[in-house]
Design a protein around this motif. Structure first.
Motif, PDB file in Angstrom:
ATOM      1  N   GLY A 101      28.244  40.719  21.562  1.00 63.74           N
ATOM      2  CA  GLY A 101      29.508  40.582  22.404  1.00 63.74           C
ATOM      3  C   GLY A 101      29.621  41.904  23.365  1.00 63.74           C
ATOM      4  N   HIS A 102      30.604  41.738  23.860  1.00 66.92           N
ATOM      5  CA  HIS A 102      30.724  42.954  25.222  1.00 66.92           C
ATOM      6  C   HIS A 102      32.025  43.227  25.334  1.00 66.92           C
ATOM      7  N   ALA A 103      32.570  44.552  24.897  1.00 74.54           N
ATOM      8  CA  ALA A 103      33.925  44.753  24.986  1.00 74.54           C
ATOM      9  C   ALA A 103      34.629  45.256  26.489  1.00 74.54           C
ATOM     10  N   ALA A 104      33.521  44.988  27.423  1.00 69.83           N
ATOM     11  CA  ALA A 104      33.992  45.567  28.765  1.00 69.83           C
ATOM     12  C   ALA A 104      33.620  44.693  30.069  1.00 69.83           C
ATOM     13  N   LEU A 105      34.218  43.657  29.941  1.00 72.15           N
ATOM     14  CA  LEU A 105      34.201  42.631  30.884  1.00 72.15           C
ATOM     15  C   LEU A 105      35.403  42.718  31.626  1.00 72.15           C
ATOM     16  N   SER A 106      35.072  42.830  32.974  1.00 66.96           N
ATOM     17  CA  SER A 106      36.344  42.795  34.032  1.00 66.96           C
ATOM     18  C   SER A 106      36.957  41.587  34.088  1.00 66.96           C
ATOM     19  N   ALA A 107      38.211  41.684  33.622  1.00 66.24           N
ATOM     20  CA  ALA A 107      38.960  40.344  33.922  1.00 66.24           C
ATOM     21  C   ALA A 107      39.292  39.897  35.287  1.00 66.24           C
ATOM     22  N   ALA A 108      39.210  40.797  36.225  1.00 64.48           N
ATOM     23  CA  ALA A 108      39.554  40.802  37.555  1.00 64.48           C
ATOM     24  C   ALA A 108      38.158  40.581  38.438  1.00 64.48           C
ATOM     25  N   ALA A 109      37.018  41.148  38.159  1.00 64.86           N
ATOM     26  CA  ALA A 109      35.834  40.935  38.796  1.00 64.86           C
ATOM     27  C   ALA A 109      34.950  39.898  38.184  1.00 64.86           C
ATOM     28  N   ARG A 110      35.326  39.394  37.035  1.00 61.82           N
ATOM     29  CA  ARG A 110      34.387  38.527  36.016  1.00 61.82           C
ATOM     30  C   ARG A 110      32.957  39.172  36.162  1.00 61.82           C
ATOM     31  N   THR A 111      32.909  40.373  35.863  1.00 56.31           N
ATOM     32  CA  THR A 111      31.303  40.816  35.582  1.00 56.31           C
ATOM     33  C   THR A 111      31.813  42.083  34.676  1.00 56.31           C
TER      34      THR A 111
ATOM     35  N   ARG B 173      29.100  48.780  40.152  1.00 57.02           N
ATOM     36  CA  ARG B 173      29.304  48.990  41.503  1.00 57.02           C
ATOM     37  C   ARG B 173      29.880  47.850  42.320  1.00 57.02           C
ATOM     38  N   ASP B 174      29.605  46.359  41.402  1.00 57.96           N
ATOM     39  CA  ASP B 174      30.141  45.253  41.893  1.00 57.96           C
ATOM     40  C   ASP B 174      31.704  45.319  41.459  1.00 57.96           C
ATOM     41  N   VAL B 175      31.991  45.845  40.168  1.00 51.40           N
ATOM     42  CA  VAL B 175      33.334  45.702  39.681  1.00 51.40           C
ATOM     43  C   VAL B 175      34.214  46.876  40.757  1.00 51.40           C
ATOM     44  N   ALA B 176      33.485  47.902  40.903  1.00 54.64           N
ATOM     45  CA  ALA B 176      34.386  48.821  41.969  1.00 54.64           C
ATOM     46  C   ALA B 176      34.529  48.460  43.305  1.00 54.64           C
ATOM     47  N   GLY B 177      33.701  47.727  43.807  1.00 57.97           N
ATOM     48  CA  GLY B 177      33.658  47.257  45.086  1.00 57.97           C
ATOM     49  C   GLY B 177      34.740  46.020  45.148  1.00 57.97           C
ATOM     50  N   SER B 178      34.871  45.351  43.915  1.00 55.71           N
ATOM     51  CA  SER B 178      35.758  44.089  43.928  1.00 55.71           C
ATOM     52  C   SER B 178      37.312  44.706  44.208  1.00 55.71           C
ATOM     53  N   GLY B 179      37.390  45.900  43.854  1.00 57.50           N
ATOM     54  CA  GLY B 179      38.859  46.441  43.876  1.00 57.50           C
ATOM     55  C   GLY B 179      39.605  46.194  42.568  1.00 57.50           C
ATOM     56  N   ALA B 180      38.883  46.219  41.493  1.00 56.20           N
ATOM     57  CA  ALA B 180      39.304  45.722  40.157  1.00 56.20           C
ATOM     58  C   ALA B 180      39.695  47.088  39.419  1.00 56.20           C
ATOM     59  N   LEU B 181      39.292  48.345  40.002  1.00 57.12           N
ATOM     60  CA  LEU B 181      39.542  49.756  39.373  1.00 57.12           C
ATOM     61  C   LEU B 181      40.831  49.995  39.871  1.00 57.12           C
ATOM     62  N   ARG B 182      41.787  50.756  39.056  1.00 55.50           N
ATOM     63  CA  ARG B 182      43.015  51.181  39.441  1.00 55.50           C
ATOM     64  C   ARG B 182      42.960  52.762  39.163  1.00 55.50           C
ATOM     65  N   TRP B 183      43.425  53.482  40.102  1.00 62.28           N
ATOM     66  CA  TRP B 183      43.194  54.880  40.107  1.00 62.28           C
ATOM     67  C   TRP B 183      44.756  55.379  40.223  1.00 62.28           C
ATOM     68  N   ALA B 184      44.917  56.507  39.383  1.00 65.71           N
ATOM     69  CA  ALA B 184      46.247  57.064  39.266  1.00 65.71           C
ATOM     70  C   ALA B 184      45.879  58.618  39.332  1.00 65.71           C
ATOM     71  N   ALA B 185      46.848  59.485  39.683  1.00 68.10           N
ATOM     72  CA  ALA B 185      46.832  60.844  39.790  1.00 68.10           C
ATOM     73  C   ALA B 185      47.114  61.581  38.459  1.00 68.10           C
ATOM     74  N   ASP B 186      47.777  60.963  37.326  1.00 66.18           N
ATOM     75  CA  ASP B 186      47.944  61.494  35.779  1.00 66.18           C
ATOM     76  C   ASP B 186      48.133  60.292  35.093  1.00 66.18           C
ATOM     77  N   ALA B 187      48.070  60.697  33.724  1.00 69.11           N
ATOM     78  CA  ALA B 187      48.391  60.047  32.881  1.00 69.11           C
ATOM     79  C   ALA B 187      49.714  58.937  32.897  1.00 69.11           C
ATOM     80  N   VAL B 188      50.569  59.701  33.268  1.00 65.31           N
ATOM     81  CA  VAL B 188      51.965  59.021  33.604  1.00 65.31           C
ATOM     82  C   VAL B 188      52.011  57.950  34.564  1.00 65.31           C
ATOM     83  N   GLU B 189      51.256  58.300  35.612  1.00 63.15           N
ATOM     84  CA  GLU B 189      51.109  57.311  36.676  1.00 63.15           C
ATOM     85  C   GLU B 189      50.232  56.040  36.378  1.00 63.15           C
TER      86      GLU B 189
END
Length: 338
Positions: free
Chosen positions: A242-252, A314-330
């Motif tokens: 199994g693999h617990a780190a499949l991107s639902a958005a990027a499908r990789t 790199r494919d996941v990052a390039g797809s825009g699937a990552l979400r970035w924030a300045a801190d835990a609250v954001e």
């Protein structure tokens, strides 16, 4: 009289078997059902990680390892459930296999020393630049193409197998239903597993039957059925990767390297619910059991930089699937778990 010495069913890892047989002077026919196997089979979709215990690459990096240590790791990771003969054979030949991939096949083998892998007490997981299975498969296929002893039948699916005193008869079917028999002295069934057959998944690994299948659509259990048809033994059918780190958005794959570099996994409610270091396959079942069977890998800029070595990441990052924030609250707000 036979048509060839060896029939290999499956053009993934089976290509290594075909090449090794050709090195020993045997003629080989490889049968592959998927015309898009270069990108679509499970070898191509892997991260091209090949463990080898006691390789020259390890010695050059100052890593002390041995087949005995590797075997002990397998025994510990499986709680003694692994077949001892198979485990001993695989760990014993592992270093020779890695070095053969470099010297015999010509792959640019490297030993990543920037991270540890679950269950391995030494850094022994070798790969190729980009750490993507498509590069590994491309190197194997280039060597197969260069060999005058190996023929590739593709697309063609092995649908029947007979064994007699003269060898084997493999019935091969083309996409239009046409059939022909190929006779050989031996057959190697290398069709991967049965992940693309929902019935077999439900029968053998029901706890993950509802999980997303991310693999070749041709992994339908052909090797299992062909082997059983001639009285072949089988076992460990409840085992799966199994693999617990499949991107639902990027499908990789986000890849588990994010976790091994220090990332954590939270469920859909934003709660960290288990120890990620058990390994990505074990963790997949834990995640599948959570509400919604999904979650988030939480990482930072340091982990992002370290994970760029993996083509999948790199494919996941390039797809825009990552979400970035300045801190835990954001971050909680952006993930909808605040």
């Amino acid at each position: 009289m036979v048509d060839t010495d060896l029939v290999v069913v499956g053009a993934g890892g089976g290509l290594a078997g075909a090449l090794r047989a050709a090195e020993h002077g045997l003629d080989v026919v490889v049968v592959e059902a998927d015309e898009h196997f270069r990108r679509g089979n499970n070898t191509a979709m892997s991260t091209a990680m090949v463990p080898g215990a006691g390789t020259r690459f390890q010695r050059a990096a100052g890593i002390d390892d041995s087949p005995a240590r590797f075997l002990a790791d397998v025994d510990a990771k499986t709680a003694g459930a692994a077949d001892p003969a198979v485990a001993r054979a695989l760990t014993t030949v592992s270093a020779e296999l890695v070095e053969w991939l470099a010297d015999g096949v010509g792959l640019p083998i490297e030993l990543p020393v920037d991270m540890d892998y679950p269950g391995h007490s030494a850094r022994r997981v070798h790969s190729v630049p980009g750490r993507h299975g498509s590069s590994l498969l491309r190197g194997l296929l280039d060597a197969v193409t260069a060999s005058d002893r190996i023929d590739l039948l593709c697309p063609a699916r092995a649908v029947g197998l007979e064994v007699d005193d003269d060898g084997v008869r493999v019935t091969v079917e083309d996409p239009h239903g046409g059939r022909e028999d190929v006779t050989a002295r031996a057959v190697l069934l290398a069709t991967n597993g049965y992940g693309a057959d929902p019935g077999l998944v439900a029968q053998h690994v029901g706890e993950i039957a509802d999980a997303t299948y991310h693999g070749s659509e041709f992994a339908r259990g052909d090797g299992l059925r062909l082997g059983r048809s001639v009285g072949g033994a089988d076992g460990y059918l409840d085992a799966y990767q199994g693999h617990a780190a499949l991107s639902a958005a990027a499908r990789t794959l986000v890849t588990w390297t994010t976790v091994m570099h220090g990332g954590v996994v939270v469920d859909a409610d934003g709660r960290r619910f288990a120890d990620e270091t058990v390994g990505y396959s074990e963790f997949a079942a834990l995640l599948a059991a959570r509400p919604g069977a999904c979650g988030w890998v939480v990482l930072d800029a340091r982990i992002d930089a370290l994970s760029q070595a993996f083509g999948d990441y790199r494919d996941v990052a390039g797809s825009g699937a990552l979400r970035w924030a300045a801190d835990a609250v954001e971050l909680a707000s952006r993930l909808g778990v605040a």
